[in-house]
Design an enzyme around this catalytic site. Structure first.
Site, PDB file in Angstrom:
ATOM      1  N   GLU A  83       3.896  -5.027  -9.196  1.00 19.33           N
ATOM      2  CA  GLU A  83       4.435  -6.227  -9.829  1.00 19.33           C
ATOM      3  C   GLU A  83       3.397  -7.340  -9.756  1.00 19.33           C
ATOM      4  O   GLU A  83       2.561  -7.370  -8.858  1.00 19.33           O
ATOM      5  CB  GLU A  83       5.732  -6.665  -9.140  1.00 19.33           C
ATOM      6  CG  GLU A  83       6.856  -5.677  -9.392  1.00 19.33           C
ATOM      7  CD  GLU A  83       8.207  -6.149  -8.868  1.00 19.33           C
ATOM      8  OE1 GLU A  83       9.198  -5.917  -9.571  1.00 19.33           O
ATOM      9  OE2 GLU A  83       8.277  -6.729  -7.769  1.00 19.33           O
ATOM     10  N   CYS A 339       8.316 -15.089  -3.168  1.00 21.00           N
ATOM     11  CA  CYS A 339       7.525 -14.537  -2.058  1.00 21.00           C
ATOM     12  C   CYS A 339       8.330 -13.504  -1.290  1.00 21.00           C
ATOM     13  O   CYS A 339       9.452 -13.765  -0.884  1.00 21.00           O
ATOM     14  CB  CYS A 339       7.168 -15.624  -1.040  1.00 21.00           C
ATOM     15  SG  CYS A 339       6.099 -16.874  -1.663  1.00 21.00           S
TER      16      CYS A 339
END
Ligand code: SAH
Length: 351
Positions: A83, A339
């Protein structure tokens, strides 16, 4: 895995050296494929088609509801997937968050990528091509209603899947290519590391390591707490990091180079006043450190995010003790792009 450069040298063993430079320039131009790379002789372009123009292939894009975060699922060689994230930044441009490995071996207990384990390192081409992918996407394919800012990519953070310093050579190669071929300067690129001390030491003397910014994922200035949440933490990590950071600042402090410590805020784990005090004491012993508090993004049921009031109190305590700290804005949590949320459960990644 062969690099584009090696593939080129095999295809054209007798070409003069300038030819590779010409090809690399074409890769970073506005051309969208070998056919459009008109600076290269036509006859050569035909054979170059054996080399992939882009080493990452788009499998899926998700866009956050506010249009500010775009997450790409990308295919890489061997049926693997990674990703990569594009985020609107405060400069009116885009920041990209780039992966350095398929998965990660570090097993940080609060991170979704950590749960995947490591499949393989990404090559420097695959790291660089995440930038090239997002450049093409932002310039050509970004839907107008999501073009909240200019298409320009102004910042790169190597904070996606993987531990960049566990893939040192390829990351270093990618950084040098990005610095040579884009208008992005070294203070607009940040490499985030769990803190592999031998590699951090290597950076101090490595003439080929470019002067990009570094962020170390500290997460606790109390040794036992750090060890509990970052299982790969060394014994005596904190004194080792302190020694290294002082040397780093001695060498690079004059290059507008502060060092960042990242600190994920986990409820009841590392967010008490005692932890805040330990962090300011540690930072004040070192010097020019910027602390970046990251409210925990959900990755499962093991942890909870610290309450807003706790984060504010922690932040205030640091500032009272003269520590510069910011709280990171979470981007793209609705598409699990924030994150620590990058993860692929494609079975091919676990061969
Ligand atoms: N391997 C690198 C890059 C990791 S991602 C490193 O360890 O620094 C960038 C940051 O996000 C790191 O500080 C990481 O610890 C943090 N992070 C990981 N999981 C998180 C989560 N669930 N919520 C908030 N931050 C997280």
């Amino acid at each position: 895995m062969e690099t584009r450069k090696t593939q080129f040298e095999k295809l054209f063993p007798n070409e003069p050296a300038f030819r590779w430079k010409q090809i690399e320039d074409a890769l970073f131009s506005s051309a969208n494929g070998w056919d459009e790379a008109t600076t290269i002789p036509k006859s050569m372009r035909e054979s170059l088609k054996e080399i992939p123009w882009l080493s990452v292939g788009l499998a899926n894009i998700q866009v956050s509801a506010n249009g500010e975060t775009h997450k790409a699922l990308l295919n890489v060689e061997g049926g693997k997937q990674i990703e990569s994230v594009l985020m609107a930044n405060r400069r009116g441009a885009w920041t990209i968050c780039v992966s350095s490995q398929v998965g990660c071996a570090m097993r940080c207990s609060f991170c979704a990528t950590g749960k995947m384990g490591l499949t393989r390192n990404l090559s420097s081409d695959e790291i660089v091509d995440q930038y090239r992918f997002w450049k093409m996407y932002s310039e050509n394919t970004l839907p107008p209603d999501h073009l909240t800012t200019s298409p320009r990519i102004s910042n790169i953070v190597i904070m996606g899947m993987g531990e960049p310093l566990a893939n040192y050579e390829e990351v270093r190669g990618a950084l040098n290519t990005l610095l040579a071929k884009t208008d992005i300067g070294p203070t607009h690129i940040t490499v985030s590391t769990v803190g592999i001390l031998p590699r951090l030491e290597q950076i101090l003397t490595d003439k080929q390591w470019p002067p990009v910014r570094l962020a170390v994922s500290l997460h606790s200035a109390i040794e036992s707490t750090r060890k509990q949440i970052v299982p790969t933490s060394y014994d005596e990590f904190l004194p080792g990091l302190e020694r290294w950071a002082k040397n780093y600042l001695k060498l690079h402090g004059n290059r507008r180079h502060h060092l960042t410590f990242e600190y994920v805020m986990l409820k009841g784990v590392n967010d008490s006043p005692t932890h805040a005090k330990a962090l300011s004491t540690f930072v004040n012993r070192i010097g020019r450190i910027k602390v970046n508090l990251i409210p925990y993004n959900l990755t499962g049921v093991d942890f909870e995010r610290s309450d807003d009031t706790t984060i504010t109190a922690f932040h205030d305590s640091l500032q009272k003790n003269n520590v510069t700290a910011t709280v990171r804005r979470a981007m793209g949590a609705d598409i699990t792009a924030a994150c620590g949320q990058l993860s692929i459960d494609n079975p091919a990644n676990f061969d």
